[in-house]
Write a protein that holds these residues in place. Structure first.
Motif, short mmCIF file in Angstrom:
data_model
loop_
_atom_site.label_atom_id
_atom_site.label_comp_id
_atom_site.label_asym_id
_atom_site.label_seq_id
_atom_site.Cartn_x
_atom_site.Cartn_y
_atom_site.Cartn_z
N VAL A 75 0.80 -1.23 0.00
CA VAL A 75 0.00 0.00 0.00
C VAL A 75 0.84 1.28 0.00
O VAL A 75 0.32 2.35 -0.28
N TYR A 76 2.11 1.17 0.34
CA TYR A 76 3.00 2.32 0.35
C TYR A 76 4.18 2.04 -0.58
O TYR A 76 4.58 0.89 -0.76
N SER A 77 4.77 3.10 -1.09
CA SER A 77 6.02 2.92 -1.83
C SER A 77 7.13 2.67 -0.80
O SER A 77 6.97 2.95 0.39
N VAL A 78 8.25 2.15 -1.27
CA VAL A 78 9.37 1.89 -0.36
C VAL A 78 9.85 3.20 0.27
O VAL A 78 10.19 3.24 1.46
N VAL A 79 9.86 4.25 -0.49
CA VAL A 79 10.28 5.56 0.04
C VAL A 79 9.31 6.03 1.11
O VAL A 79 9.72 6.56 2.15
N GLN A 80 8.02 5.82 0.90
CA GLN A 80 7.04 6.20 1.91
C GLN A 80 7.20 5.36 3.18
O GLN A 80 7.12 5.88 4.29
N LEU A 81 7.43 4.06 3.01
CA LEU A 81 7.67 3.20 4.18
C LEU A 81 8.86 3.67 4.99
O LEU A 81 8.82 3.73 6.22
N LYS A 82 9.94 4.00 4.30
CA LYS A 82 11.14 4.46 5.00
C LYS A 82 10.87 5.79 5.71
O LYS A 82 11.34 6.02 6.83
N THR A 83 10.10 6.65 5.09
CA THR A 83 9.76 7.93 5.71
C THR A 83 8.92 7.71 6.96
O THR A 83 9.18 8.33 8.00
N ILE A 84 7.94 6.82 6.87
CA ILE A 84 7.13 6.50 8.05
C ILE A 84 8.03 5.96 9.15
O ILE A 84 7.92 6.38 10.32
N GLN A 85 8.92 5.07 8.79
CA GLN A 85 9.82 4.46 9.78
C GLN A 85 10.69 5.52 10.44
O GLN A 85 10.89 5.50 11.65
N GLU A 86 11.21 6.46 9.67
CA GLU A 86 12.09 7.49 10.25
C GLU A 86 11.32 8.43 11.17
O GLU A 86 11.83 8.82 12.23
N ILE A 87 10.10 8.80 10.78
CA ILE A 87 9.28 9.66 11.65
C ILE A 87 8.99 8.93 12.96
O ILE A 87 9.11 9.50 14.05
N LEU A 88 8.60 7.67 12.85
CA LEU A 88 8.33 6.89 14.07
C LEU A 88 9.59 6.75 14.92
O LEU A 88 9.51 6.81 16.16
N THR A 89 10.73 6.58 14.29
CA THR A 89 11.99 6.49 15.03
C THR A 89 12.21 7.75 15.85
O THR A 89 12.59 7.68 17.03
N LEU A 90 11.98 8.90 15.25
CA LEU A 90 12.18 10.16 15.97
C LEU A 90 11.17 10.33 17.10
O LEU A 90 11.54 10.79 18.19
N VAL A 91 9.93 9.98 16.85
CA VAL A 91 8.91 10.10 17.90
C VAL A 91 9.23 9.18 19.07
O VAL A 91 9.20 9.59 20.24
N VAL A 92 9.55 7.92 18.75
CA VAL A 92 9.88 6.96 19.81
C VAL A 92 11.13 7.42 20.56
O VAL A 92 11.18 7.40 21.78
N PHE A 93 12.15 7.85 19.81
CA PHE A 93 13.39 8.28 20.46
C PHE A 93 13.17 9.49 21.34
O PHE A 93 13.76 9.58 22.43
N ALA A 94 12.36 10.43 20.90
CA ALA A 94 12.09 11.62 21.71
C ALA A 94 11.49 11.24 23.06
O ALA A 94 11.93 11.70 24.11
N GLY A 95 10.50 10.35 23.02
CA GLY A 95 9.90 9.89 24.27
C GLY A 95 10.87 9.10 25.11
O GLY A 95 10.95 9.28 26.33
N PHE A 96 11.64 8.23 24.48
CA PHE A 96 12.62 7.40 25.18
C PHE A 96 13.69 8.26 25.83
O PHE A 96 14.07 8.03 26.98
#
Length: 123
Positions: free
Chosen positions: A66-87
């Motif tokens: 449902v997503y392009s590979v670039v979109q998947l990677k972008t989602i993953q990076e945004i989630l990484t930043l959100v999770v890391f900020a909370g962590f």
């Protein structure tokens, strides 16, 4: 052909979110235990990373439908930043500053552009 269910879009994101929680602990959790031997930190991190991979690989497999590979990677990076900020604030006791929030806002703007298809709507 049946319409794609919303879960086809949501489940990969939830798996990516969970995988990022594991990976953040694998990469940075040992910083709270600097007196532990480095070899132990590496082995424990590998063990945690195994669970991250059991979530990340299926997330990317499902998400690529449902997503392009670039979109998947972008989602993953945004989630990484959100999770890391909370962590960082919760687990390591290093709260974010205004410039961190400003940088994250710019990254969210970049993510919007990644999903923008040029027709006036996000894809």
């Amino acid at each position: 052909m049946p319409a794609l269910l919303p879960s086809a879009y949501v489940v990969p994101v939830l798996l990516l979110l969970a995988s990022n929680v594991f990976m953040t602990f694998a990469w940075y959790g040992h910083l709270k235990y600097k007196s532990a031997p480095l070899a132990m930190a590496i082995l424990v991190s590998w063990g945690i990373a195994f669970f991250e991979y059991t979530l990340m690989v299926p997330a990317n497999r499902m998400g690529s439908g449902v997503y392009s590979v670039v979109q998947l990677k972008t989602i993953q990076e945004i989630l990484t930043l959100v999770v890391f900020a909370g962590f960082s604030a919760w687990y390591l006791g290093q709260p974010l500053k205004w410039n961190h929030y400003a940088a994250f806002a710019l990254i969210v703007g970049a993510a919007f552009l990644m999903f923008y298809d040029g027709s006036g709507t996000a894809s």
